[in-house]
Design an enzyme around this catalytic site. Structure first.
Site, short mmCIF file in Angstrom:
data_model
loop_
_atom_site.label_atom_id
_atom_site.label_comp_id
_atom_site.label_asym_id
_atom_site.label_seq_id
_atom_site.Cartn_x
_atom_site.Cartn_y
_atom_site.Cartn_z
CG ASP A 239 0.36 1.55 -5.03
OD1 ASP A 239 -0.76 1.21 -4.62
OD2 ASP A 239 0.99 2.50 -4.53
CG HIS A 262 0.35 -2.34 -2.52
ND1 HIS A 262 0.46 -1.00 -2.18
CD2 HIS A 262 1.60 -2.86 -2.38
CE1 HIS A 262 1.72 -0.73 -1.85
NE2 HIS A 262 2.42 -1.84 -1.98
#
Length: 418
Positions: A239, A262
């Site tokens: 993430d 991310h």
């Protein structure tokens, strides 16, 4: 609308940001210069968890032994060091609570702390919680292993908006004057680090590792905290490498390598009722490799029950993008996960955003995507020496809506706002 960056306006903006970041540097020196090493001082008492009955066999839950050792160290009237020696120590949810008599108290992790992989053992979303400790140094070169791979199959947050978040590995809540360095975080159940309601926290020389496919494993998640500095760390996760949420002020990220993951994100903002403003975010000398996003700011569409906040003073400088899918992204239409959004324009005000010396390659044709709110357009968005191409060498493209943008020096791809 795009204009040539005026010298006077640029100098004024630079001075304001410089004043803010000089304040950041000045306030954090006490923790940086603590002089604490792996060798205890002569007048320092060591509280070894083995002396309190802990067993480094990787099978026995050592939570009671760790709690006893921590209480003894925390309330020791002199200098104190909590020691986890080499070995594998299984441990379930624990609170390392303060305030402590010893300031700072040293937490030396030289072994491996391994989570009990049974979600029923965690009543909350915390595994190792440090709370109400004022003056704390965590060091030792050891590993925190969340054994998340055994629980990730039960994470349904992408499909279920009311899902239960899995426990984060290391939580710093309501702490101050904290230094965490040379610690490895491996496969957390949820986040690797969560910094909340804290002040003057330094995280440096960290190694953060989880597979690219691991769900909701943010590297460092920051909320309602002031003066948090992240430096000289490598983050590989599933993430956001660093997620900066509401109420975060004076946050610096320097010399961090991110990927997979991310990217570095501010937000999402505008989701909850009681959010606070965000300001003074600095990202410098970072490299992003193969991430889904590079530098991202994201806000939710307008929600009637949410009081809009302001987010301003973002400085992104000397960042290298290496095959990043969305190198520069401002998304004020964010609607993550399984949520349903009404798509009314966001009321979050974004302003004073600087992109200086951002270079590298994009995995997608669109290297810059600015989607600001039609209700409150972005103000004072500055681009200076941005040079982004596609991974195959072809020219990249850009999109820009509802933003007042100033451009100086070379700009690739070309940017035109409406």
């Amino acid at each position: 609308m795009v204009t040539t960056l005026g010298r006077a306006s640029l100098i004024k903006a630079l001075l304001l940001l410089c004043i803010a970041f000089v304040s950041i540097e000045a306030r954090g020196r006490l923790v940086d210069g603590d002089g604490i090493t792996l060798i205890p001082a002569r007048d320092e008492k060591v509280f070894n968890v083995l002396s309190f009955g802990a067993k480094p066999d990787g099978k026995t839950d050592n939570v009671e032994a760790f709690m006893d050792a921590w209480r003894a160290a925390c309330h020791h009237p002199g200098k104190a060091r909590f020691l986890v020696p080499p070995g594998v120590f299984l441990i379930s949810a624990i609170i390392f609570g303060g305030p402590c008599t010893s300031k700072p108290i040293v937490f030396q992790l030289s072994g491996i702390m391994r989570a009990v992989p049974d979600v029923s053992m965690y009543e909350t979303t915390e595994w190792l919680l440090f709370e109400d400790v004022h003056g704390l140094v965590i060091l030792g070169g050891g590993t925190v292993d969340g054994q998340g791979h055994l629980l990730w199959p039960y994470n349904d947050c992408k499909k279920n908006k009311d899902c239960a978040r899995l426990p984060a590995s290391i939580i710093l809540n309501k702490v101050s004057d904290v230094s965490v360095r040379r610690i490895k975080s491996l496969n957390p159940m949820g986040f690797h680090y969560f910094v909340s309601r804290s002040q003057n926290v330094r995280l440096q020389r960290l190694r953060i590792i989880a597979p690219e496919t691991s769900p909701n494993t943010d590297g460092i998640h920051i909320s309602r905290s002031d003066l948090v500095r992240i430096a000289r760390s490598r983050i590989e996760t599933g993430d956001d490498c660093v997620g900066i949420l509401q109420g975060s002020t004076r946050i610096t990220i320097n010399r961090v390598t991110c990927g997979p993951g991310h990217g570095i994100s501010i937000g999402s903002l505008g989701k909850y009722e009681d959010e606070l403003d965000v300001s003074g975010i600095q990202v410098k000398n970072c490299t992003l490799k193969g991430t889904d996003n590079g530098l991202r700011i994201k806000t939710w569409p307008f929600k009637p029950n949410v009081i809009p906040i302001k987010a301003s003073g973002f400085w992104f400088q000397d960042v290298i993008m290496n095959n990043v899918k969305n190198p520069i992204l401002i998304d004020q239409e964010y609607c993550g996960g399984s949520h349903t959004c009404n798509m009314q324009p966001s009321k979050i005000r974004l302003s004073n955003i600087f992109f200086f010396n951002i270079v590298g390659t994009s995995m997608t044709p669109q290297a810059i995507n600015i989607k600001c709110s039609s209700a409150v357009p972005c103000q004072n968005v500055h681009f200076n020496n941005v040079n982004l191409k596609t991974a195959n060498g072809a020219p990249a493209t850009s999109t820009c809506m509802n933003a007042k943008v100033d451009i100086a020096r070379a700009q690739l791809p070309a940017l035109s706002c409406h």
